[in-house]
Each structure stands twice: as C-alpha cells, then as structure tokens.
Design a protein around this motif. Structure first.
Motif: not given
Length: 115
Positions: A38-49, A100-105
């Motif tokens: 999905l090529k998520i942003s670096m900010d999104d990767w921070r939340w996923i991590t 929830i973080i995964g769904i929102l991201t």
C-alpha cells in the motif's frame, strides 16, 4: 554482547514454543507486506512498528510470567491463575490496540487503491 545472545535465545524460544507467537509472526508478516504493497508513509510505518512491537513485548512478558508461575507450583492456585489471566489480558489489549492502529493506518490506503 552476552546480553544480546541471551535476548536472542529468549526470542527464539518464544517463536519456537508458543502457539500465539506463531499467530503474531503471521500477523506481523501480513501487516508488513500490506504496508509495502500500500506504500504507506513513514509516519504510518512508525505507528505500525509501534503496534507490532507492543504486541510482541506483551506476548514475551506474558510467556515469561506464565513460565515463572508454572515453576512456582504445578497445583492450581487461584492467585496464580489471576496473575496469568491478567498477563494474557495485557496481550489481548495490546492486540486490540494494534488491530485498531492497523485498520486506521492501512484501511484508508486500501480504500484508495480499491476505489
């Protein structure tokens, strides 16, 4: 350096012996693959991590607590049962938070690709 060796040994044991860790490993792989796809942003990767780390930390602590409790006594003890339930509950809370973080991201990125 020994500390890293011991930590790696503990993580290897966690992944090899705990059924729930296998589920976490599969979920981790799927989420990482989805993030790249999905090529998520670096900010999104921070939340996923953060979400992934939180679940793994909770699972490791839960396993350690359960093993310690099992070494204390092999006879049912309501207090030890409560401790083990609380530790398992922490994993559940971490997993719900991560979902929830995964769904929102990942959700909005997936919707953008699909529609």
């Amino acid at each position: 350096m020994r500390s890293f060796v011991y930590a790696a040994r503990g993580l290897r044991s966690l992944v090899r012996t705990e059924h729930n860790a296998w589920l976490h490993l599969a979920a981790t792989g799927l989420v990482i693959a989805a993030g790249f796809a999905l090529k998520i942003s670096m900010d999104d990767w921070r939340w996923i991590t953060l979400a992934i780390a939180l679940v793994w930390i909770a699972e490791a602590f839960n396993t350690a607590i359960e093993e310690l409790c099992d070494r204390i006594t092999d006879v049912f003890d309501p207090a030890i049962g409560r401790v083990k339930d609380l530790a398992a509950g922490a994993v559940l809370l971490a997993s719900i938070g991560a979902a929830i973080i995964g769904i929102l991201t990942l959700g909005p990125a997936a919707v953008n690709i699909l529609f």
